[in-house]
Write a protein that holds these residues in place. Structure first.
Motif, short mmCIF file in Angstrom:
data_model
loop_
_atom_site.label_atom_id
_atom_site.label_comp_id
_atom_site.label_asym_id
_atom_site.label_seq_id
_atom_site.Cartn_x
_atom_site.Cartn_y
_atom_site.Cartn_z
N SER A 7 -4.81 0.32 -17.06
CA SER A 7 -4.30 0.45 -15.65
C SER A 7 -5.19 -0.47 -14.56
O SER A 7 -6.15 -0.62 -14.68
N HIS A 9 -7.36 -0.36 -11.86
CA HIS A 9 -8.44 0.80 -11.45
C HIS A 9 -8.98 0.30 -9.81
O HIS A 9 -9.37 -0.62 -9.59
N CYS A 10 -9.07 1.29 -9.13
CA CYS A 10 -9.57 1.08 -7.81
C CYS A 10 -11.32 1.44 -7.69
O CYS A 10 -11.65 1.00 -6.82
N GLU A 11 -11.68 2.24 -8.69
CA GLU A 11 -12.95 2.74 -8.85
C GLU A 11 -13.88 1.58 -9.49
O GLU A 11 -13.39 0.90 -10.21
N THR A 103 -7.49 8.37 -3.13
CA THR A 103 -8.32 7.14 -3.81
C THR A 103 -7.64 7.01 -5.02
O THR A 103 -7.82 7.74 -5.97
N CYS A 104 -6.79 5.95 -5.24
CA CYS A 104 -6.18 5.48 -6.40
C CYS A 104 -5.36 6.54 -6.92
O CYS A 104 -5.07 6.82 -8.31
N ASN A 107 -1.11 4.66 -5.95
CA ASN A 107 -0.62 3.44 -6.72
C ASN A 107 -0.14 4.02 -8.07
O ASN A 107 0.53 3.09 -8.78
N THR A 108 0.30 5.31 -8.34
CA THR A 108 0.68 5.58 -9.62
C THR A 108 2.31 5.96 -9.16
O THR A 108 3.11 6.11 -10.14
N ASP A 133 -5.24 1.98 -2.49
CA ASP A 133 -4.00 1.55 -3.13
C ASP A 133 -3.99 0.32 -3.75
O ASP A 133 -5.13 -0.58 -3.93
N VAL A 134 -2.70 -0.21 -4.48
CA VAL A 134 -2.55 -1.56 -5.21
C VAL A 134 -1.38 -2.11 -4.61
O VAL A 134 -0.46 -1.43 -4.13
N CYS A 154 0.60 0.69 -13.03
CA CYS A 154 0.35 1.05 -11.64
C CYS A 154 1.01 -0.07 -10.84
O CYS A 154 0.71 -0.22 -9.78
N SER A 190 -6.45 -4.63 -5.21
CA SER A 190 -6.71 -3.13 -4.68
C SER A 190 -6.90 -3.42 -3.21
O SER A 190 -7.31 -4.42 -2.75
#
Length: 214
Positions: A7, A9-11, A103-104, A107-108, A133-134, A154, A190
Protein backbone atom coordinates in the motif's frame (compact mmCIF):
# COMPACT_ATOMS: atom_id res chain seq x y z
CA UNK A 1 1.03 -17.07 -5.20
CA UNK A 2 1.48 -13.53 -6.64
CA UNK A 3 3.46 -11.11 -4.45
CA UNK A 4 1.38 -8.90 -2.18
CA UNK A 5 1.03 -5.36 -3.49
CA UNK A 6 2.32 -2.77 -1.05
CA UNK A 7 0.00 0.00 0.00
CA UNK A 8 1.04 3.63 -0.27
CA UNK A 9 2.15 4.47 3.23
CA UNK A 10 2.08 7.99 4.61
CA UNK A 11 3.70 7.00 7.90
CA UNK A 12 5.86 8.04 9.54
CA UNK A 13 4.10 11.38 9.37
CA UNK A 14 6.51 14.17 8.57
CA UNK A 15 7.29 16.98 10.98
CA UNK A 16 5.30 19.33 8.75
CA UNK A 17 2.27 17.06 8.96
CA UNK A 18 2.60 16.81 12.72
CA UNK A 19 2.62 20.61 13.02
CA UNK A 20 -0.42 20.87 10.73
CA UNK A 21 -2.37 18.26 12.68
CA UNK A 22 -1.46 19.78 16.04
CA UNK A 23 -2.60 23.24 14.93
CA UNK A 24 -6.04 21.85 14.05
CA UNK A 25 -6.77 20.99 17.69
CA UNK A 26 -8.00 23.72 20.02
CA UNK A 27 -9.02 23.39 23.63
CA UNK A 28 -12.76 23.40 24.20
CA UNK A 29 -13.46 22.43 20.57
CA UNK A 30 -14.61 19.24 18.87
CA UNK A 31 -12.47 17.22 16.47
CA UNK A 32 -13.26 14.35 14.12
CA UNK A 33 -10.68 11.66 13.33
CA UNK A 34 -11.28 8.95 10.74
CA UNK A 35 -10.46 5.31 11.59
CA UNK A 36 -9.28 5.45 15.21
CA UNK A 37 -7.72 1.94 15.07
CA UNK A 38 -7.87 1.11 18.76
CA UNK A 39 -8.27 4.76 19.77
CA UNK A 40 -4.70 6.04 20.12
CA UNK A 41 -5.02 9.07 17.83
CA UNK A 42 -8.45 9.97 19.16
CA UNK A 43 -7.24 9.76 22.77
CA UNK A 44 -4.40 12.12 21.88
CA UNK A 45 -6.96 14.48 20.32
CA UNK A 46 -9.14 14.23 23.45
CA UNK A 47 -6.22 15.38 25.56
CA UNK A 48 -5.53 18.32 23.25
CA UNK A 49 -9.10 19.62 23.08
CA UNK A 50 -9.40 19.31 26.87
CA UNK A 51 -12.38 18.36 29.05
CA UNK A 52 -14.65 20.98 27.50
CA UNK A 53 -14.05 19.61 24.00
CA UNK A 54 -14.93 16.30 22.36
CA UNK A 55 -12.86 14.05 20.11
CA UNK A 56 -14.77 11.72 17.79
CA UNK A 57 -13.39 8.65 16.06
CA UNK A 58 -14.86 6.66 13.19
CA UNK A 59 -14.20 3.12 12.00
CA UNK A 60 -16.01 0.90 9.52
CA UNK A 61 -15.17 -2.16 11.64
CA UNK A 62 -17.50 -2.49 14.62
CA UNK A 63 -15.01 -4.66 16.50
CA UNK A 64 -12.46 -1.84 16.30
CA UNK A 65 -15.06 0.66 17.49
CA UNK A 66 -15.80 -1.51 20.53
CA UNK A 67 -12.09 -1.99 21.23
CA UNK A 68 -11.54 1.76 21.00
CA UNK A 69 -14.34 2.37 23.48
CA UNK A 70 -12.82 -0.13 25.92
CA UNK A 71 -9.39 1.48 25.56
CA UNK A 72 -10.83 4.92 26.23
CA UNK A 73 -12.64 3.65 29.32
CA UNK A 74 -9.49 1.95 30.59
CA UNK A 75 -7.56 5.20 30.11
CA UNK A 76 -10.23 7.15 31.99
CA UNK A 77 -10.94 9.39 28.99
CA UNK A 78 -14.51 10.70 29.06
CA UNK A 79 -14.46 13.21 26.20
CA UNK A 80 -13.87 10.74 23.35
CA UNK A 81 -16.66 9.11 21.34
CA UNK A 82 -16.28 6.31 18.82
CA UNK A 83 -18.78 5.78 16.03
CA UNK A 84 -19.34 3.08 13.43
CA UNK A 85 -19.75 4.20 9.84
CA UNK A 86 -18.28 5.32 6.54
CA UNK A 87 -15.98 8.26 5.85
CA UNK A 88 -18.23 9.19 2.92
CA UNK A 89 -21.27 9.42 5.25
CA UNK A 90 -20.09 10.55 8.68
CA UNK A 91 -22.71 9.74 11.35
CA UNK A 92 -22.85 13.26 12.77
CA UNK A 93 -25.23 16.17 12.16
CA UNK A 94 -24.32 19.21 10.09
CA UNK A 95 -21.79 21.67 11.59
CA UNK A 96 -20.92 19.34 14.47
CA UNK A 97 -17.13 19.70 14.74
CA UNK A 98 -14.35 22.29 14.51
CA UNK A 99 -11.74 20.08 12.83
CA UNK A 100 -11.74 17.04 10.54
CA UNK A 101 -8.44 15.19 10.68
CA UNK A 102 -7.19 12.10 8.88
CA UNK A 103 -3.79 10.45 8.68
CA UNK A 104 -3.70 8.01 5.77
CA UNK A 105 -7.38 7.00 5.80
CA UNK A 106 -8.94 9.14 3.06
CA UNK A 107 -6.48 7.55 0.62
CA UNK A 108 -8.40 4.26 0.99
CA UNK A 109 -11.63 5.81 -0.33
CA UNK A 110 -12.53 5.48 -3.99
CA UNK A 111 -14.95 8.43 -3.72
CA UNK A 112 -12.64 11.27 -2.66
CA UNK A 113 -15.24 13.88 -3.57
CA UNK A 114 -17.79 12.20 -1.32
CA UNK A 115 -15.27 12.25 1.52
CA UNK A 116 -14.56 15.96 1.05
CA UNK A 117 -18.24 16.88 0.71
CA UNK A 118 -19.19 15.14 3.95
CA UNK A 119 -16.21 16.64 5.77
CA UNK A 120 -17.44 20.08 4.69
CA UNK A 121 -20.95 19.21 5.90
CA UNK A 122 -19.93 18.28 9.45
CA UNK A 123 -17.49 21.18 9.88
CA UNK A 124 -18.66 24.33 11.61
CA UNK A 125 -17.97 27.64 9.87
CA UNK A 126 -14.33 28.49 10.49
CA UNK A 127 -13.48 24.80 10.98
CA UNK A 128 -10.33 23.18 9.63
CA UNK A 129 -9.69 20.20 7.37
CA UNK A 130 -6.28 18.50 7.68
CA UNK A 131 -5.66 15.29 5.72
CA UNK A 132 -2.59 13.22 5.02
CA UNK A 133 -3.60 11.80 1.64
CA UNK A 134 -2.29 10.44 -1.66
CA UNK A 135 -2.35 12.55 -4.84
CA UNK A 136 -1.03 12.25 -8.37
CA UNK A 137 1.14 14.88 -10.01
CA UNK A 138 -0.83 14.57 -13.25
CA UNK A 139 -4.22 13.20 -14.30
CA UNK A 140 -4.26 9.42 -14.82
CA UNK A 141 -6.62 7.58 -17.13
CA UNK A 142 -8.23 4.25 -16.17
CA UNK A 143 -5.52 2.21 -17.88
CA UNK A 144 -2.72 4.05 -16.09
CA UNK A 145 -4.46 3.71 -12.72
CA UNK A 146 -4.99 -0.02 -13.28
CA UNK A 147 -1.31 -0.49 -14.15
CA UNK A 148 -0.17 1.35 -11.00
CA UNK A 149 -2.67 -0.59 -8.86
CA UNK A 150 -0.95 -3.81 -9.96
CA UNK A 151 2.03 -2.69 -7.91
CA UNK A 152 0.57 -0.52 -5.19
CA UNK A 153 -2.90 -0.04 -3.74
CA UNK A 154 -4.66 3.13 -2.48
CA UNK A 155 -4.29 4.92 -5.83
CA UNK A 156 -7.58 4.07 -7.57
CA UNK A 157 -9.45 7.05 -6.15
CA UNK A 158 -6.52 9.46 -5.93
CA UNK A 159 -7.06 12.93 -7.38
CA UNK A 160 -4.46 14.88 -9.29
CA UNK A 161 -3.12 17.95 -7.50
CA UNK A 162 -5.04 20.26 -9.82
CA UNK A 163 -8.26 18.25 -9.44
CA UNK A 164 -7.89 18.25 -5.65
CA UNK A 165 -7.57 22.04 -5.57
CA UNK A 166 -10.59 22.35 -7.88
CA UNK A 167 -12.64 19.97 -5.73
CA UNK A 168 -11.88 21.86 -2.50
CA UNK A 169 -12.94 25.12 -4.13
CA UNK A 170 -16.07 23.68 -5.75
CA UNK A 171 -17.24 22.15 -2.47
CA UNK A 172 -16.81 25.49 -0.71
CA UNK A 173 -13.52 25.24 1.16
CA UNK A 174 -11.22 28.24 1.33
CA UNK A 175 -7.45 28.50 1.65
CA UNK A 176 -6.80 25.08 0.14
CA UNK A 177 -3.14 24.08 0.35
CA UNK A 178 -1.46 20.84 -0.73
CA UNK A 179 2.06 20.17 0.50
CA UNK A 180 3.78 17.25 -1.22
CA UNK A 181 5.80 14.86 0.94
CA UNK A 182 6.86 11.28 0.10
CA UNK A 183 7.38 10.12 -3.50
CA UNK A 184 5.98 6.70 -4.40
CA UNK A 185 6.91 6.56 -8.10
CA UNK A 186 4.73 7.00 -11.20
CA UNK A 187 3.94 10.59 -10.12
CA UNK A 188 2.15 9.29 -7.00
CA UNK A 189 2.85 11.40 -3.90
CA UNK A 190 1.82 11.59 -0.29
CA UNK A 191 0.56 15.04 0.63
CA UNK A 192 -0.74 17.17 3.47
CA UNK A 193 -4.07 18.73 2.46
CA UNK A 194 -5.35 21.72 4.44
CA UNK A 195 -8.42 23.90 3.99
CA UNK A 196 -10.96 25.89 6.00
CA UNK A 197 -14.73 26.12 5.89
CA UNK A 198 -15.42 29.85 5.49
CA UNK A 199 -16.89 31.68 8.44
CA UNK A 200 -19.44 33.83 6.65
CA UNK A 201 -20.26 35.73 9.82
CA UNK A 202 -16.83 37.38 9.63
CA UNK A 203 -17.65 39.05 6.33
CA UNK A 204 -19.04 42.61 6.61
CA UNK A 205 -22.68 42.88 5.55
CA UNK A 206 -23.34 44.33 2.11
CA UNK A 207 -23.04 48.12 2.23
CA UNK A 208 -20.90 48.07 5.38
CA UNK A 209 -17.49 47.73 3.78
CA UNK A 210 -14.54 49.51 5.40
CA UNK A 211 -14.61 53.14 4.40
CA UNK A 212 -18.38 53.11 3.85
CA UNK A 213 -19.35 53.20 7.51
CA UNK A 214 -20.45 56.56 8.90
Amino acid sequence: MPPRRPSVHCEPISAAATRSLSSAYARGRSSWNWAPRAASKVLIAAGRVGPLGTAYGLDSNMEMVELSRRNAAAAGVTNAEFLHGSIEAIPLPDEAVDAVISTCVSNTAHDRLGVLRDAFRVLRPGGHLVLVDVVTARPLDATQRAAIEQRTICVAGALSIAAYHAALTAIGFAGGAITLTAQHGDDVRSAIVQATKPNLSTSPPSGLRPGNVG
